[in-house]
Design a protein around this motif. Structure first.
Motif, short mmCIF file in Angstrom:
data_model
loop_
_atom_site.label_atom_id
_atom_site.label_comp_id
_atom_site.label_asym_id
_atom_site.label_seq_id
_atom_site.Cartn_x
_atom_site.Cartn_y
_atom_site.Cartn_z
N ILE A 67 2.38 -3.46 -3.81
CA ILE A 67 3.72 -2.88 -3.18
C ILE A 67 4.59 -4.03 -2.98
CG2 ILE A 67 4.51 -1.83 -1.07
CD1 ILE A 67 1.81 -0.53 -0.84
N VAL A 68 4.18 -5.25 -2.57
CA VAL A 68 5.08 -6.31 -2.48
C VAL A 68 5.77 -6.90 -3.83
CG1 VAL A 68 5.27 -8.83 -1.78
CG2 VAL A 68 4.09 -7.24 -0.56
N PHE A 69 4.99 -7.00 -4.89
CA PHE A 69 5.23 -7.42 -6.36
C PHE A 69 6.32 -6.29 -6.82
CE2 PHE A 69 2.05 -10.44 -5.85
CZ PHE A 69 2.87 -11.98 -6.18
N SER A 70 5.88 -5.23 -6.34
CA SER A 70 6.76 -4.14 -7.06
C SER A 70 8.03 -3.88 -6.50
CB SER A 70 5.86 -2.74 -7.01
OG SER A 70 7.02 -1.47 -7.10
N THR A 71 8.23 -3.93 -4.96
CA THR A 71 9.33 -3.95 -4.38
C THR A 71 10.32 -4.95 -4.59
OG1 THR A 71 8.20 -2.79 -2.50
CG2 THR A 71 10.54 -3.63 -2.15
N ALA A 72 9.74 -6.33 -4.70
CA ALA A 72 10.50 -7.43 -4.98
C ALA A 72 11.03 -7.35 -6.16
CB ALA A 72 9.56 -8.74 -4.87
N VAL B 270 -0.91 9.32 -8.60
CA VAL B 270 0.30 9.79 -7.46
C VAL B 270 0.07 8.54 -6.41
CG1 VAL B 270 -1.40 10.88 -6.13
CG2 VAL B 270 1.00 11.41 -6.05
N VAL B 271 -1.02 7.96 -6.02
CA VAL B 271 -1.14 6.78 -5.08
C VAL B 271 -0.17 5.59 -5.73
CG1 VAL B 271 -2.38 5.32 -3.83
CG2 VAL B 271 -3.43 7.78 -4.32
N LEU B 272 -0.53 5.44 -6.99
CA LEU B 272 0.33 4.05 -7.43
C LEU B 272 1.79 4.34 -7.41
CD1 LEU B 272 -1.99 3.27 -10.73
CD2 LEU B 272 -1.94 2.01 -8.60
N ALA B 273 2.38 5.47 -7.92
CA ALA B 273 3.64 5.82 -7.73
C ALA B 273 4.02 5.89 -6.09
CB ALA B 273 3.95 6.98 -8.45
N ALA B 274 3.46 6.48 -5.47
CA ALA B 274 3.95 6.83 -4.09
C ALA B 274 4.08 5.24 -3.11
CB ALA B 274 3.08 7.65 -3.51
N SER B 275 3.29 4.49 -3.55
CA SER B 275 3.09 3.13 -2.75
C SER B 275 4.03 2.37 -3.37
CB SER B 275 1.78 2.55 -2.94
OG SER B 275 1.65 2.18 -4.40
N GLN B 276 4.58 2.27 -4.41
CA GLN B 276 5.89 1.70 -4.97
C GLN B 276 7.26 1.93 -4.39
OE1 GLN B 276 4.01 1.64 -9.48
NE2 GLN B 276 5.61 0.41 -9.30
N PHE B 277 7.35 3.65 -4.13
CA PHE B 277 8.36 3.93 -3.56
C PHE B 277 8.39 3.70 -2.07
CE2 PHE B 277 8.76 6.48 -7.81
CZ PHE B 277 9.74 5.85 -8.14
N ALA B 278 7.37 3.76 -1.32
CA ALA B 278 7.13 3.38 -0.05
C ALA B 278 7.80 2.06 -0.04
CB ALA B 278 5.72 3.61 0.26
N GLY B 279 7.46 1.19 -0.93
CA GLY B 279 7.89 -0.30 -0.60
C GLY B 279 9.40 -0.50 -0.73
N THR B 280 9.96 0.17 -1.63
CA THR B 280 11.54 0.24 -1.78
C THR B 280 12.20 0.98 -0.93
OG1 THR B 280 11.32 2.08 -3.52
CG2 THR B 280 11.37 -0.18 -4.34
N PHE B 281 11.46 2.19 -0.30
CA PHE B 281 11.93 2.92 0.73
C PHE B 281 12.10 2.15 2.01
CE2 PHE B 281 11.74 5.68 4.70
CZ PHE B 281 12.60 6.74 4.22
N ALA C 169 12.67 -14.54 -12.02
CA ALA C 169 11.72 -14.10 -11.00
C ALA C 169 11.29 -12.81 -10.94
CB ALA C 169 12.27 -14.68 -9.44
N GLY C 170 12.26 -11.85 -11.08
CA GLY C 170 11.96 -10.53 -11.42
C GLY C 170 10.89 -10.09 -12.35
N SER C 171 11.19 -10.85 -13.46
CA SER C 171 10.29 -10.70 -14.94
C SER C 171 8.89 -11.10 -14.21
CB SER C 171 10.71 -11.41 -15.87
OG SER C 171 9.93 -11.46 -16.78
N LEU C 172 8.64 -12.11 -13.75
CA LEU C 172 7.41 -12.74 -13.09
C LEU C 172 6.73 -11.62 -12.34
CD1 LEU C 172 8.21 -16.54 -12.47
CD2 LEU C 172 6.51 -15.60 -14.16
N SER C 173 7.36 -11.20 -11.31
CA SER C 173 6.98 -10.19 -10.31
C SER C 173 6.53 -9.10 -11.14
CB SER C 173 8.01 -9.82 -9.31
OG SER C 173 8.38 -10.80 -8.38
#
Length: 301
Positions: A81-86, A182-193, A161-165
């Motif tokens: 989640i951290v790397f996806s949001t970053a 669905v867990v993988l997708a939802a967790s990524q959007f939870a971070g950006t939300f 840095a975004g490319s590395l993330s």
């Protein structure tokens, strides 16, 4: 026979197809996002995009709510989640200052990073032929895009840095391939939300009704792209499917010509041809390796 039970060659080819679909969808979404951040802040884009995504995901989350209570390797899920949001934040932040082509140039270093990381952390077999094809494809990107002088400076460092993330995100996604889509997708959007909700009020601009439609489209695109990307990394080794990110330059040429009337230069066409050739080589070799694994052809002498 389930998807995970398919022969290795068939799964790899399905993964390649899904990666190609993900790249196309992401390319469209990136162009739309760059258009949006010309008017709205990155935080507002992240938040409203995530809100739209959750509207789409809500029925799936409700139907599969039980799977959210017993996740594998929770600390690795959190790191993802951290790397996806970053990654998402850094991409759109760099889009405020850089041409999209320069950002894509930085991001297309990701296949190099992932190929190396997949050999080190995932134990995937990466032979010299695939390394060569990845390197040739990257040379094609540089020839095609010819990064401008604007690409030197801190905005390009943000994009890199975004490319590395993004590379770390793909490797972790491969490691968590048993996690439901669905867990993988939802967790990524939870971070950006979450990050968007904190940043959006700082520079809030009330969107018009047509622009709300753009945010909704951005959410639809991002959900579709993430499902394709995550499923691709479940079906095939990262070192096989990630080099197909090079096809982003192909879509950049097509979108630029059809939508904006930009005529590609000779260097762009030459670079694109090199990229297609490198990707086609990886595809044919993986297809041949799959036939050998399935016992349809004898191994090479």
């Amino acid at each position: 026979m389930t998807v995970m039970d398919k022969p290795q060659g068939a799964s790899a080819l399905a993964g390649i197809g899904l990666m190609l679909a993900a790249v196309f969808t992401f390319s469209f979404g990136d162009a739309l996002g760059k258009y949006i951040v010309a008017t709205y802040s990155v935080g507002q884009l992240l938040w409203l995009r995530a809100c739209a995504a959750f509207l789409i995901l809500a029925p799936m989350i409700w139907r599969q709510r039980a799977v959210f209570t017993a996740l594998e390797r929770p600390w690795l899920q959190l790191a993802r989640i951290v790397f996806s949001t970053a990654e998402v934040g850094m991409f759109f932040l760099s889009a405020v200052y850089l041409p999209l082509a320069d950002i894509i140039t930085c991001y297309l270093a990701a296949p190099i990073f992932v190929t190396a990381a997949s050999a080190i952390f995932l134990g995937e077999q990466v032979g010299w032929r695939r390394w060569t094809a990845v390197g040739v494809g990257f040379c094609g990107v540089l020839i095609a895009l010819q990064p401008s002088s604007q690409s030197i400076g801190w905005p390009s460092l943000i994009a890199l840095a975004g490319s590395l993330s993004f590379s770390v995100l793909m490797v972790i996604t491969r490691m968590l391939r048993a996690t439901p889509d669905v867990v993988l997708a939802a967790s990524q959007f939870a971070g950006t939300f979450t990050v968007g909700a904190v940043l959006a009020p700082v520079a809030w601009v009330t969107p018009s009704l047509p622009d709300l439609g753009l945010f909704l489209v951005a959410g639809v695109i991002s959900v579709s792209a993430l499902f394709c990307l995550n499923r691709s990394l479940k079906l095939a080794p990262a070192s096989i499917v990630v080099p197909y990110q090079y096809t982003m330059i192909i879509w950049a040429v097509i979108f630029g010509y059809v939508v904006f009337g930009d005529i590609p230069s000779a260097a762009t066409l030459v670079g694109a041809a090199i990229i297609v050739g490198a990707g086609f080589y990886i595809f044919l070799r993986e297809q041949a390796m799959g036939r050998q694994a399935d016992g349809l052809t004898p191994p090479p002498v």
